[in-house]
Design a protein around this motif. Structure first.
Motif, mmCIF file in Angstrom:
data_model
loop_
_atom_site.group_PDB
_atom_site.id
_atom_site.type_symbol
_atom_site.label_atom_id
_atom_site.label_comp_id
_atom_site.label_asym_id
_atom_site.label_seq_id
_atom_site.Cartn_x
_atom_site.Cartn_y
_atom_site.Cartn_z
ATOM 1 N N LEU A 1 0.782 -0.880 -0.037
ATOM 2 C CA LEU A 1 0.121 0.285 -0.203
ATOM 3 C C LEU A 1 0.891 1.428 -0.008
ATOM 4 O O LEU A 1 0.451 2.062 -0.467
ATOM 5 C CB LEU A 1 -1.143 -0.115 1.341
ATOM 6 N N ILE A 2 2.086 0.960 0.790
ATOM 7 C CA ILE A 2 2.640 2.596 0.850
ATOM 8 C C ILE A 2 3.673 2.688 -0.692
ATOM 9 O O ILE A 2 3.287 3.719 -1.332
ATOM 10 C CB ILE A 2 3.860 1.838 1.862
ATOM 11 N N ALA A 3 3.658 1.439 -0.934
ATOM 12 C CA ALA A 3 4.124 1.788 -2.660
ATOM 13 C C ALA A 3 3.483 2.303 -3.664
ATOM 14 O O ALA A 3 4.093 3.044 -4.293
ATOM 15 C CB ALA A 3 4.799 0.163 -2.977
ATOM 16 N N SER A 4 2.621 1.550 -3.534
ATOM 17 C CA SER A 4 1.153 2.080 -4.092
ATOM 18 C C SER A 4 0.006 3.492 -3.913
ATOM 19 O O SER A 4 0.228 4.163 -4.975
ATOM 20 C CB SER A 4 -0.124 0.597 -4.500
ATOM 21 N N VAL A 5 0.821 3.479 -2.773
ATOM 22 C CA VAL A 5 0.193 5.334 -2.893
ATOM 23 C C VAL A 5 0.886 6.079 -2.989
ATOM 24 O O VAL A 5 1.351 7.348 -3.871
ATOM 25 C CB VAL A 5 -0.672 5.480 -1.634
ATOM 26 N N LEU A 6 2.145 6.279 -1.744
ATOM 27 C CA LEU A 6 2.964 6.733 -1.953
ATOM 28 C C LEU A 6 4.145 6.967 -2.335
ATOM 29 O O LEU A 6 5.372 8.343 -3.159
ATOM 30 C CB LEU A 6 3.887 6.836 -0.641
ATOM 31 N N LYS A 7 4.693 5.731 -3.369
ATOM 32 C CA LYS A 7 4.993 6.059 -4.697
ATOM 33 C C LYS A 7 6.574 5.661 -4.151
ATOM 34 O O LYS A 7 7.902 5.818 -4.500
ATOM 35 C CB LYS A 7 5.037 6.441 -5.702
ATOM 36 N N PRO B 1 6.785 12.995 4.681
ATOM 37 C CA PRO B 1 5.729 13.776 4.621
ATOM 38 C C PRO B 1 5.934 14.209 2.805
ATOM 39 O O PRO B 1 4.962 15.077 1.868
ATOM 40 C CB PRO B 1 5.560 15.155 5.654
ATOM 41 N N PHE B 2 7.256 14.320 2.401
ATOM 42 C CA PHE B 2 7.915 15.458 1.346
ATOM 43 C C PHE B 2 6.938 13.933 0.143
ATOM 44 O O PHE B 2 7.188 14.293 -0.813
ATOM 45 C CB PHE B 2 9.392 15.254 1.491
ATOM 46 N N ALA B 3 6.703 12.875 0.843
ATOM 47 C CA ALA B 3 6.585 11.314 -0.102
ATOM 48 C C ALA B 3 5.205 11.995 -1.264
ATOM 49 O O ALA B 3 4.650 11.355 -1.843
ATOM 50 C CB ALA B 3 6.297 10.078 0.168
ATOM 51 N N LEU B 4 4.188 12.896 -0.297
ATOM 52 C CA LEU B 4 2.885 13.017 -0.596
ATOM 53 C C LEU B 4 3.068 14.395 -1.771
ATOM 54 O O LEU B 4 2.318 13.935 -2.912
ATOM 55 C CB LEU B 4 1.966 14.334 0.484
ATOM 56 N N ALA B 5 4.320 14.632 -2.090
ATOM 57 C CA ALA B 5 4.820 15.135 -3.635
ATOM 58 C C ALA B 5 3.999 13.822 -4.910
ATOM 59 O O ALA B 5 3.962 14.140 -5.934
ATOM 60 C CB ALA B 5 5.636 16.262 -3.538
ATOM 61 N N ASN B 6 4.247 12.855 -4.395
ATOM 62 C CA ASN B 6 4.207 12.078 -5.489
ATOM 63 C C ASN B 6 2.512 11.731 -5.787
ATOM 64 O O ASN B 6 2.160 10.681 -6.219
ATOM 65 C CB ASN B 6 5.238 10.647 -5.505
ATOM 66 N N VAL B 7 1.893 12.079 -4.891
ATOM 67 C CA VAL B 7 0.075 11.817 -4.912
ATOM 68 C C VAL B 7 -0.289 12.213 -5.952
ATOM 69 O O VAL B 7 -0.277 13.533 -5.674
ATOM 70 C CB VAL B 7 -0.078 11.507 -3.701
ATOM 71 N N ALA B 8 -0.670 11.464 -6.145
ATOM 72 C CA ALA B 8 -1.618 12.980 -7.363
ATOM 73 C C ALA B 8 -3.051 13.319 -6.892
ATOM 74 O O ALA B 8 -3.037 14.696 -7.248
ATOM 75 C CB ALA B 8 -2.214 11.931 -9.283
ATOM 76 N N ASP B 9 -3.828 12.479 -6.148
ATOM 77 C CA ASP B 9 -5.142 12.865 -5.231
ATOM 78 C C ASP B 9 -4.518 12.764 -4.224
ATOM 79 O O ASP B 9 -5.087 12.350 -3.699
ATOM 80 C CB ASP B 9 -6.365 12.100 -5.775
#
Length: 707
Positions: free
Chosen positions: A89-95, A103-111
């Motif tokens: 789930l981490i990989a699929s959502v946050l990439k 929190p900087f992984a949120l930059a990878n989240v489209a929506d």
């Protein structure tokens, strides 16, 4: 790290000695200088998944010193209980992988509205404070000013909740030292190294949740902490580590030998299948269409015709069979391959049970007559049952699948069905299919018989996968971890030196070590998989280590044992009061072999007794759903009509049983029509009625909720 740098957030990177856990992070950071950093505070980021599958995942960043209960926290946000998110789930959502969750992984989240973001109010209270993030690598800490962190959230339009964790009673205790030359952190932002060490110990040692308390989390922890597998950055794919792969090797060795004795030969066919071949058998491709993975590009060039990655190999192998088979003298053809297959379309992968890529064997055979094909179907099914019962100590029910549940494109399917008592669910163990002439018609596989008459061949296919490992873990594992059947355990006996104290002389230490090695050599020479654990840990640590990994027998060797020429043997299975015995040195090999055989037998007896207690016979519908809800399988008289089966599934799905996203709750389905029908009060044709629709019953059929 490169992806973080690409965000453009101003930061300072401090390099230090590798720190694999939180306690060492603070300690290692304290040994280095961090110029330009004032008012440092350390943070941690968790990625949580609320139970039930409907609520969005939660990313929470707090002071590293903040401790709080995940469930009360999730409920305070209006969610149900929550758990740490799985790696996939981490990989699929946050990439990112789990080591890079910030929190900087949120930059990878489209929506970004699909992730609930929570930030500890204490982190943002001082805009000049430098927040330390432990991520990316163990030897670097990234410091970002609180003001820059806040600017990152706002510029990326990330809505976040400021959260005061003191409302949950979360303590904030005195801090471990931070970097040299840095100003001390405020008391509210400091942490206790001792508390962190305690928390780390809980994370690193032992299973943290009971099997019956939270089964999905228990299963995940057992597989990960016992080093059975490692998660991978492609969702639904897993790394099989040696501890689990050895189990698969033991299955391969036993089953491979048995089918070789039957005249089956091993081979290998390519992983790719052409679209034309795959689509030849309409029912077959319709059954697999949602799961087929397609290769559409080579580098940057689109392929003229997409190529499928095999979901199974009927359509890969049978064009070759059509070329090879011409005469009755060419039959039978009996081939098997040990390979991997890919089945892509599903939402909630489960290690070993439901994965996008898995290992298996698949046998594909062709005969001149249906009688020969029918006989082989049952021969193979018997071997599958023996894999489960004799190697894995897991009881199964042999039977035939309903028309609805049979293999797509096959004539009929036979199966061995297992049962997981903790969840009350059945699980398909392995299948042996008679394909009839269906694929022979599609691929024109014909032969000329002795009378010069051209006929279609009769074909079978049969398969057993690494699912066997997951079933074994679920059935036998307990709150302490794995319980491995001796016949498939990578290590059957671990020898541990004991009784060594500060006053033990070097000569006595050497004597104990030599005796442990001598015992291991004796056992290995007898074909027993054994090793001595001479690592520099306490005996208690070693006991826990091997107990969690499920090693069947622990032998303890100390001064008193050497003197008495008798060694304490502790079984991993069963209750403590019956686990301990003593084996004499002069009959060590025989005693250990006997104990291993006893453990194997007792594990099967125990599992069968529990399975049988949950196999309930009913005659009518009225108690059907409540019996299912009590975590049982149900044997009922059934008409064998697909329409009735669909109706049973729909009606039983209206139960109030709670939903678990990783082991989906669903309506009941047929597991199999058992070959062994009830002998007491048997079915009377024309008299016994279907439990669900009232029409004439044709068989007693096993229904259940299923993986």
């Amino acid at each position: 790290m490169d992806a973080f740098v690409a965000t453009g957030v101003p930061h300072v990177v401090v390099t230090h000695l590798a720190a694999p856990n939180l306690k060492e992070w603070a300690e290692k950071l304290a040994t280095v200088s961090a110029p330009g950093i004032s008012t440092p505070v350390l943070s941690k980021t968790l990625f949580l998944k609320p139970k039930g599958g409907k609520d969005d995942p939660i990313l929470v960043t707090s002071l590293e010193s903040t401790t709080f209960g995940i469930n009360p926290f999730a409920k305070s946000l209006g969610n149900k209980e929550a758990r740490m998110a799985a790696d996939d789930l981490i990989a699929s959502v946050l990439k990112v992988d789990k080591s890079s969750v910030t929190p900087f992984a949120l930059a990878n989240v489209a929506d970004k509205s699909k992730v609930t973001v929570v930030v500890d109010t204490a982190l943002l209270s001082d805009p000049k404070a430098h927040i330390g993030f432990k991520a990316f690598t163990d030897d670097k800490t990234v410091f970002v000013k609180a003001s820059d962190f806040k600017a990152f959230l706002e510029s990326n339009k990330i809505a976040y909740n400021s959260y005061d964790f003191s409302t949950l009673g979360a303590p904030r205790t005195p801090a471990a030292p931070v970097a040299k030359g840095a100003a001390p952190a405020p008391a509210a932002a400091q942490s206790s190294a001792a508390a962190v060490a305690s928390d780390e110990a809980k994370v690193q040692i032992g299973i943290e949740v009971g099997k019956s308390e939270d089964f999905p989390k228990w299963y995940q922890q057992v597989l990960k902490k016992t080093e059975m597998l490692e998660y991978y950055d492609v969702s639904g794919c897993y790394i099989l580590r040696p501890w689990s792969f050895r189990i698969w090797k033991e299955v391969q060795k036993w089953f491979g030998g048995k089918i070789e004795d039957l005249g089956v030969e091993d081979c290998y066919f390519p992983i790719f299948v052409s679209k034309r071949a795959l689509e030849k058998e309409k029912d077959h491709i319709e059954g697999f269409a949602p799961e087929v993975a397609w290769v559409t590009k080579a580098g940057e060039t689109d392929l003229e015709t997409p190529i499928a990655v095999r979901p199974t190999s009927e359509t890969v192998m049978y064009p070759a069979y059509a070329n090879w088979i011409r005469s009755h003298r060419d039959l039978p053809v009996r081939l098997n391959q040990w390979n991997n297959v890919v089945r892509w379309e599903f939402k909630h992968p489960q290690p070993f049970l439901r994965t996008r890529e898995f290992l298996w064997q698949e046998g594909h055979t062709a005969f001149a007559t249906k009688e020969e094909a029918d006989a082989e179907v049952l021969q193979i099914l018997d071997l599958y049952a023996r894999v489960y019962e004799e190697l894995l100590a897991v009881p199964v029910v042999k039977g035939k699948k309903s028309e609805k549940e049979k293999f797509a494109g096959g004539l009929y399917t036979t199966t061995v069905e297992g049962f997981v008592p903790t969840t009350g669910r059945g699980i398909q163990g392995a299948t042996s299919h008679c394909l009839g002439n269906n694929f022979a018609n599609m691929f024109d596989i014909t032969f000329e018989d002795e009378d010069k008459v051209v006929k279609k061949v009769w074909q079978n296919s049969w398969g057993l996968s690494t699912r066997v490992i997951g079933v074994m873990v679920m059935v036998h594992g307990d709150d302490k971890g794995l319980v491995l059947p001796p016949r498939v355990a990578a290590l059957q006996v671990v020898v541990i030196p004991v009784g060594i104290t500060a006053s033990t002389t070097d000569a006595d230490r050497k004597k104990i070590a030599e005796k442990a090695d001598e015992i291991v050599s004796m056992l290995k020479d007898a074909g027993i998989r054994a090793k001595a654990d001479t690592r520099n840990y306490t005996p208690g640590h070693k006991f826990n280590h091997w107990e969690m990994r499920g090693v069947p027998i622990r032998l303890e060797v100390g001064p008193k044992d050497i003197q008495s020429k008798s060694f304490r043997a502790v079984r991993r299975d069963g209750p403590r009061e019956t686990a301990v015995s003593h084996v004499p040195e002069d009959d060590l090999v025989n005693a250990v072999n006997t104990l291993l055989s006893t453990i194997q037998r007792d594990m099967y007896i125990s599992a069968k007794k529990e399975r049988d207690a949950h196999l309930i016979r009913l005659e009518t519908w009225d108690k059907f759903v409540s019996t299912l809800d009590a975590k049982n399988l149900v044997l009922v008289p059934w008409c064998e009509r697909t329409e009735c089966e669909d109706d049973v599934k729909e009606r039983s799905s209206k139960s109030s049983e709670p939903t678990d996203e990783k082991a989906p709750s669903m309506g009941a389905k047929t597991l199999c029509i058992p070959f062994e029908q009830p002998k007491e009060n048997p079915l009377v044709p024309g008299v016994t009625k279907c439990f669900a629709c009232g029409q004439n019953a044709k068989s007693y059929t096993l229904f259940g909720r299923s993986y």
